[in-house]
Write a protein that holds these residues in place. Structure first.
Motif, short mmCIF file in Angstrom:
data_model
loop_
_atom_site.label_atom_id
_atom_site.label_comp_id
_atom_site.label_asym_id
_atom_site.label_seq_id
_atom_site.Cartn_x
_atom_site.Cartn_y
_atom_site.Cartn_z
N PRO A 271 0.75 -1.15 0.11
CA PRO A 271 -0.07 -0.21 -0.07
C PRO A 271 0.92 1.50 0.07
CG PRO A 271 -0.07 -1.13 2.36
CD PRO A 271 0.56 -1.94 1.27
N LEU A 272 2.04 1.31 0.09
CA LEU A 272 2.95 2.26 0.08
C LEU A 272 3.66 2.25 -1.48
CD1 LEU A 272 4.76 4.61 1.37
CD2 LEU A 272 6.41 2.77 1.84
N LEU A 273 3.26 3.51 -1.97
CA LEU A 273 3.88 3.59 -3.35
C LEU A 273 5.36 4.33 -3.49
CD1 LEU A 273 3.04 3.25 -6.31
CD2 LEU A 273 1.84 5.77 -6.22
N ALA A 274 6.21 4.14 -4.34
CA ALA A 274 7.53 4.60 -4.22
C ALA A 274 7.88 5.01 -5.71
CB ALA A 274 8.32 3.42 -3.94
N PHE A 275 8.98 6.10 -5.67
CA PHE A 275 9.02 6.49 -7.08
C PHE A 275 10.79 6.77 -6.59
CE2 PHE A 275 9.72 10.03 -10.09
CZ PHE A 275 9.23 9.40 -11.13
N GLY A 276 11.47 6.79 -8.11
CA GLY A 276 12.78 7.01 -7.89
C GLY A 276 13.61 5.66 -7.57
N GLY A 277 14.78 6.03 -6.80
CA GLY A 277 15.45 4.93 -6.22
C GLY A 277 14.77 4.14 -5.46
N ALA A 278 14.05 4.60 -4.52
CA ALA A 278 12.87 3.68 -3.59
C ALA A 278 12.27 2.89 -4.41
CB ALA A 278 12.31 4.69 -2.91
N ALA A 279 11.96 3.31 -5.55
CA ALA A 279 11.22 2.31 -6.46
C ALA A 279 12.08 1.55 -7.61
CB ALA A 279 10.08 2.90 -7.17
N SER A 280 13.50 1.35 -7.33
CA SER A 280 14.49 0.52 -8.04
C SER A 280 14.51 1.06 -9.46
CB SER A 280 13.93 -0.88 -7.80
OG SER A 280 14.27 -1.43 -6.83
N MET A 281 14.38 2.30 -9.75
CA MET A 281 14.08 3.05 -10.97
C MET A 281 15.54 3.16 -11.63
SD MET A 281 10.76 5.48 -10.81
CE MET A 281 11.25 6.24 -12.22
N VAL A 282 16.72 3.16 -10.92
CA VAL A 282 17.84 3.08 -11.51
C VAL A 282 18.43 2.34 -12.60
CG1 VAL A 282 20.48 2.87 -10.96
CG2 VAL A 282 19.26 3.95 -9.28
N HIS A 283 18.81 2.41 -13.72
CA HIS A 283 18.83 1.65 -14.74
C HIS A 283 19.85 0.55 -14.35
CE1 HIS A 283 19.56 0.15 -18.67
NE2 HIS A 283 19.33 1.23 -19.36
N PRO A 284 19.69 -0.53 -14.20
CA PRO A 284 20.69 -1.62 -13.97
C PRO A 284 21.85 -1.73 -14.97
CG PRO A 284 18.23 -2.60 -13.88
CD PRO A 284 18.44 -1.32 -14.67
N ALA A 285 21.90 -1.24 -15.91
CA ALA A 285 22.88 -1.48 -16.91
C ALA A 285 23.68 -0.24 -17.16
CB ALA A 285 22.40 -1.96 -18.32
N SER A 286 23.14 0.81 -16.78
CA SER A 286 24.07 2.12 -16.89
C SER A 286 24.07 3.06 -15.51
CB SER A 286 23.21 2.80 -17.93
OG SER A 286 22.00 3.33 -17.78
N GLY A 287 23.27 2.89 -14.66
CA GLY A 287 23.29 3.76 -13.63
C GLY A 287 22.53 5.04 -13.73
N TYR A 288 22.10 5.18 -14.94
CA TYR A 288 21.20 6.37 -15.21
C TYR A 288 19.97 6.42 -14.53
CZ TYR A 288 25.10 8.14 -18.10
OH TYR A 288 26.26 8.69 -18.43
N MET A 289 19.13 7.35 -14.13
CA MET A 289 17.73 7.41 -13.75
C MET A 289 17.09 8.92 -13.76
SD MET A 289 16.24 6.80 -9.68
CE MET A 289 17.07 8.11 -9.11
N VAL A 290 17.76 9.92 -14.12
CA VAL A 290 16.96 11.32 -14.11
C VAL A 290 16.03 11.35 -15.10
CG1 VAL A 290 17.15 13.66 -14.31
CG2 VAL A 290 18.68 12.43 -12.83
N GLY A 291 16.53 10.59 -16.56
CA GLY A 291 15.55 10.76 -17.59
C GLY A 291 14.44 9.78 -17.29
#
Length: 407
Positions: A271-291
């Protein structure tokens, strides 16, 4: 009676401001909770391929931009090992203060709460965030955008977490560490290392010319578990510079980076939503996330706005479910798994094999390697690109890709 927001966003970094600003634009009642003021200046640099921002109409947020973009994957000794791989693709760094101000301006009207969350509980169909001060804040749904270290977002345990680590310096040097107006994405040349050091996990130089005698040089480990220490990376950076006869004359800024690359996806039924690093949005192959933050925040905000305004009876769990379904579609989940599989293989490569892999990778058509690094290829296209990369690669890399070559 404690006031209840439509959405409470936790955090004050790029992820938190990206999603909070989009929610505000939808007319929702948004509050934000963070341990530090959202006005506190961001210190880390954020790089991105210029086309990612151009496609979003945000190229004006770049503080620096380079057309002369290269990498070095040779051994740095033989003549052919000295030649750079030319990317012919613009790269840029965000103007941190401008980027931050742009997002804060869009967050106008948000109630900012400078508190530290201690616990989260779900009752009476809403979510309550209990702070160390004892105060309680309520919302129909909470989005944790406080980073990958959040203790509140639940995820499976898949073993050791590989982390990208980097130590960098913005400064002035006795001679230029890179060519004039040049950006170096990856310099893997190992000629400054001893035979024993070549047996250690590899690292590369990420560097750029800021002009007027100012440069940024950063020693980076792609991913390692446990991660390379900042002291080890600093030692390697100084050794790399010394080998080329370069001395540091002035340090303007030191940068330390450490973040997970293969963090498992959160449980998508919580029931807790997440966004960004907390939601594992870091690209596993490159490390980029802001885009990815900029691309995916509008859809998440739109879905939550529709759900919150159309059905007042939806509780936190059902609102979060709607959000998770947009944030991690089946296509994105499968892409994430493919990237994590690829990262696991790369982590088994020694320094020589890694240089050979990246030489092959950048022989892919530009739109394919860019789409791979930016995570903009849909699943069918991504599979085709990965198959093409396999056939482009030399036999040693092929064997490594299928797990038959290890360090």
């Amino acid at each position: 009676m404690i006031a209840c927001s439509d959405v409470l966003v936790m955090g004050a970094g790029p992820a938190a401001l990206c999603i909070a600003s989009e929610l505000v634009q939808k007319g929702l009642k948004v509050s934000a909770l963070a341990s530090n003021s959202p006005d506190r200046l961001w210190t880390n640099t954020y790089g991105i391929w210029a086309e990612e921002l151009e496609s979003l109409g945000m190229a004006s947020l770049l503080g620096s931009r380079w057309t002369n973009t290269v990498s070095y994957f040779g051994d740095g000794v033989k003549e052919e090992g000295l030649k750079p791989t030319l990317h012919n693709f613009d790269y840029g760094l965000f103007d941190q203060s401008l980027f931050q101000k742009n997002l804060l301006d869009k967050c106008d009207g948000i109630n900012w709460i400078i508190e530290t969350a201690e616990d989260i509980r779900y009752r009476d169909s809403i979510t309550e965030v209990i702070c160390t001060s004892g105060k309680i804040y309520r919302a129909r749904v909470v989005i944790d955008a406080s980073g990958h270290r959040s203790p509140f977002v639940k995820r499976p345990d898949h073993g050791p977490i590989a982390q990208q680590a980097a130590y960098g310096i913005v400064g002035r040097f006795s001679s230029p560490p890179v060519e004039k107006d040049q950006f170096v994405l990856m310099d893997f040349r190992p000629d400054h290392l001893t035979k024993d050091e070549l047996e250690e996990p590899p690292s590369f130089l990420y560097a750029m010319d800021f002009g007027e005698g100012l440069y940024f040089v950063e020693e980076t480990s792609l991913a390692c578990a446990p991660p390379l220490t900042w002291s080890k990376l600093k030692e390697r950076l100084l050794l790399r510079l010394s080998h080329r006869g370069i001395e540091i004359q002035e340090v303007v800024h030191e940068e330390h980076c450490l973040f997970p690359m293969n963090l498992p996806l959160p449980f998508l039924n919580q029931p807790l939503l997440a966004f960004g690093g907390a939601a594992s949005m870091v690209h596993p192959a490159s490390g980029y996330m802001v885009g990815a933050l900029l691309r995916r925040a509008p859809a998440l905000a739109d879905e939550l706005s529709k759900a919150i305004t159309s059905d007042p009876s939806l509780d936190s769990a059902r609102l979060a479910k709607r959000g998770w379904q947009v944030l991690w579609t089946p296509d994105l989940v499968l892409r994430h798994r493919l990237y994590q599989f690829g990262l696991k293989r790369l982590m088994s490569f020694d320094e020589t094999l890694l240089r050979s892999f990246f030489t092959s990778f950048f022989k892919l058509p530009q739109d394919e390697w860019f789409g791979f690094l930016a995570n903009t290829l849909r699943l069918p296209r991504l599979l085709i690109v990965m198959i093409r990369l396999y056939f482009l690669s030399p036999i040693g890399v092929k064997l490594g890709m299928v797990g038959l070559v290890k360090k």
